[in-house]
Design a protein around this motif. Structure first.
Motif, mmCIF file in Angstrom:
data_model
loop_
_atom_site.group_PDB
_atom_site.id
_atom_site.type_symbol
_atom_site.label_atom_id
_atom_site.label_comp_id
_atom_site.label_asym_id
_atom_site.label_seq_id
_atom_site.Cartn_x
_atom_site.Cartn_y
_atom_site.Cartn_z
ATOM 1 N N VAL A 251 13.967 -41.301 22.051
ATOM 2 C CA VAL A 251 14.227 -41.667 23.450
ATOM 3 C C VAL A 251 14.184 -43.187 23.620
ATOM 4 N N LEU A 252 13.225 -43.843 22.972
ATOM 5 C CA LEU A 252 13.084 -45.288 23.182
ATOM 6 C C LEU A 252 14.309 -46.097 22.745
ATOM 7 N N PRO A 253 14.835 -45.887 21.546
ATOM 8 C CA PRO A 253 16.050 -46.649 21.192
ATOM 9 C C PRO A 253 17.240 -46.309 22.098
ATOM 10 N N LEU B 243 16.990 -45.567 25.230
ATOM 11 C CA LEU B 243 16.719 -46.291 26.462
ATOM 12 C C LEU B 243 17.078 -47.772 26.330
ATOM 13 N N ALA B 244 16.740 -48.348 25.196
ATOM 14 C CA ALA B 244 17.076 -49.762 24.974
ATOM 15 C C ALA B 244 18.590 -49.949 24.998
ATOM 16 N N ALA C 44 19.788 -49.727 28.651
ATOM 17 C CA ALA C 44 19.434 -50.929 29.418
ATOM 18 C C ALA C 44 20.338 -52.096 29.028
#
Lengths: 299, 299
Positions: free
Chosen positions: B140-142, B144-145, B148
């Motif tokens: 999820v984090l990559p 999200l990056a 953004a």
């Protein structure tokens, strides 16, 4: 170090991150120059950097290395900055001055200021959502959800909507004023504390105490801001004294008087200190001093 | 099912998420009613839901359950919606109509529209950053990056800044126009594809192919939009025909003519289809049909 000195040291670390790391990333990516200029005009305009400092100190309180939390902490300052730019717009509070300088739209135009704010808000989540070495992704995601909630429709933006609804409206109650301010400025301050604790892997009790501290400090901070708008000087405040009253805004002093406002602020500071009572060490001491320091400005 | 039918089915699933799950969360949290009304006025105004559909189909292409990816996919539609609200503002494109209805600020005022946009952008990251059962936080984090970056200063917002800089400026080159459109509309479409692949755990090659497909489809889509602005009817478009030209905007037809614009769009569609050439199955077929469907509208 006095609280003021330590605050300055940590604000300086945030400053370095924003100026160098964040700025460098934007430049590498080829952000249009006029957009970056508008973003940095407001982002690098100084300020106490209170939100990232709270995030960093709460991470320290629960034994995390504060350098690891920096991108997330900086995200709070970036969100705060976007909110100031949009709040100052002619369609909103229509403020020409911010921190003693022309506000963003006075320099970059309305469209420029709207877009600079949009870009900052987006990049804040970009900072927060990056994969960091040493902080588990499982901790970053709930922190991110917390930050988004605090900044969003049931947090800061919702508070701004209520603020506009209440401005010049007759018969706003103290409870309504408190709720509006809790959303408009309290929520993001609180999330800064809570996310520091979450990212450090603090347990449920630690996170709850961070939340209590943040809510109390946020309330105290806003009451003091209202008081300073009445009694402060424009140089300290960066905006004209009495501007709230002129705009017909409801404030604590206008509703319950200066003395009662001061008493309420001190009560909130005491609640903040009580919330972190179990903790010892440098970070805990700093958090206590910081809470006291807020009311010193109006004593 | 025809591509149009399948598109409608998936758009319907996105609709249900936005109307029920997202709306319910906002209501539970006590979002001020007038703010939520402004958010939902634009969010639930229909539309093809192309970005979330792309995200869902790319997740399927790499064998993920699309229900699990929905909150992230919906985030792209929420970001897209905020950008339309802010783009229509008087200080920006000053459009009175959007999808055949009065634009957001015509109904909720400028301040209301700015804040509805801010809230939507924030809540989009709230959706994307939630902890989901069954999708690893490390994925999820990559994603999200990536989202953004695509929505931010070097993506969609940067593209909007360039668009305003170029409007009515003499001597804008085709390369500048292509770059501006790649940022303004291409980046978010591309990120929708890329994030679907990332969240499904696709390897490096899969993510690269999703990116290639997204970039090609995004370019085709924008060229077709420019063509429709010249030849379409206001009902299909939801805005007056020729509005780009009236505003002095540079478009593909104004720079290279209609025929050459059509040829370029078809070339980009072919590139999109080539990018996903190795894949078979229902999702791959749908992606190929979808790419072809884009240009059908202007043939």
């Amino acid at each position: 170090m006095t609280v003021k000195e330590r605050l300055a040291v940590m604000a300086g670390e945030v400053e370095v991150y924003l100026r160098e790391r964040f700025g460098a990333r934007m430049r590498e990516r080829g952000v249009p120059e006029n957009l970056l200029a508008a973003m940095e005009y407001s982002l690098l305009a100084g300020g106490k950097r209170l939100r990232p400092v709270l995030c960093l100190v709460f991470a320290e309180l629960f034994d995390a290395d504060r350098a690891r939390v920096m991108p997330f902490a900086a995200g709070f300052e970036i969100i705060h900055t976007y909110s100031l730019i949009h709040d100052d717009l002619p369609a909103m509070d229509d403020d020409d001055l911010r921190r003693g300088r022309p506000s963003n739209h006075k320099v970059f135009g309305e469209a420029g200021a709207i877009l600079a704010g949009d870009a900052l808000l987006t990049e804040a989540f970009g900072c927060m959502g990056r994969v960091w070495p040493g902080v588990a992704a499982e901790l970053v995601l709930p922190a991110l959800a917390e930050a988004a909630k605090a900044a969003g429709a049931a947090g800061m933006v919702g508070g701004q909507v209520l603020d506009m609804d209440y401005t010049a409206r007759e018969g706003v109650t103290l409870a309504e004023l408190a709720r509006m301010q809790a959303l408009k400025t309290g929520a993001l301050l609180t999330a800064s504390c809570v996310c520091g604790a979450i990212l450090a892997g603090a347990g449920e009790e630690g996170v709850a105490r961070a939340r209590e501290y943040g809510e109390a400090v946020g309330a105290a901070f806003q009451i003091v801001d209202d008081i300073l708008d009445e009694i402060g000087d424009a140089a300290t405040l960066g905006k004209p004294v009495g501007s709230d009253r002129e705009q017909g805004k409801n404030t604590y002093p206008s509703m319950i008087g200066l003395d009662e406002s001061r008493r309420l602020a001190e009560e909130r500071v005491a609640a903040a200190i009580a919330a972190i009572e179990p903790y010892a060490g440098e970070a805990a001491e700093f958090l206590r001093d910081l809470a006291r320091y807020i009311v010193v400005r109006v004593q």
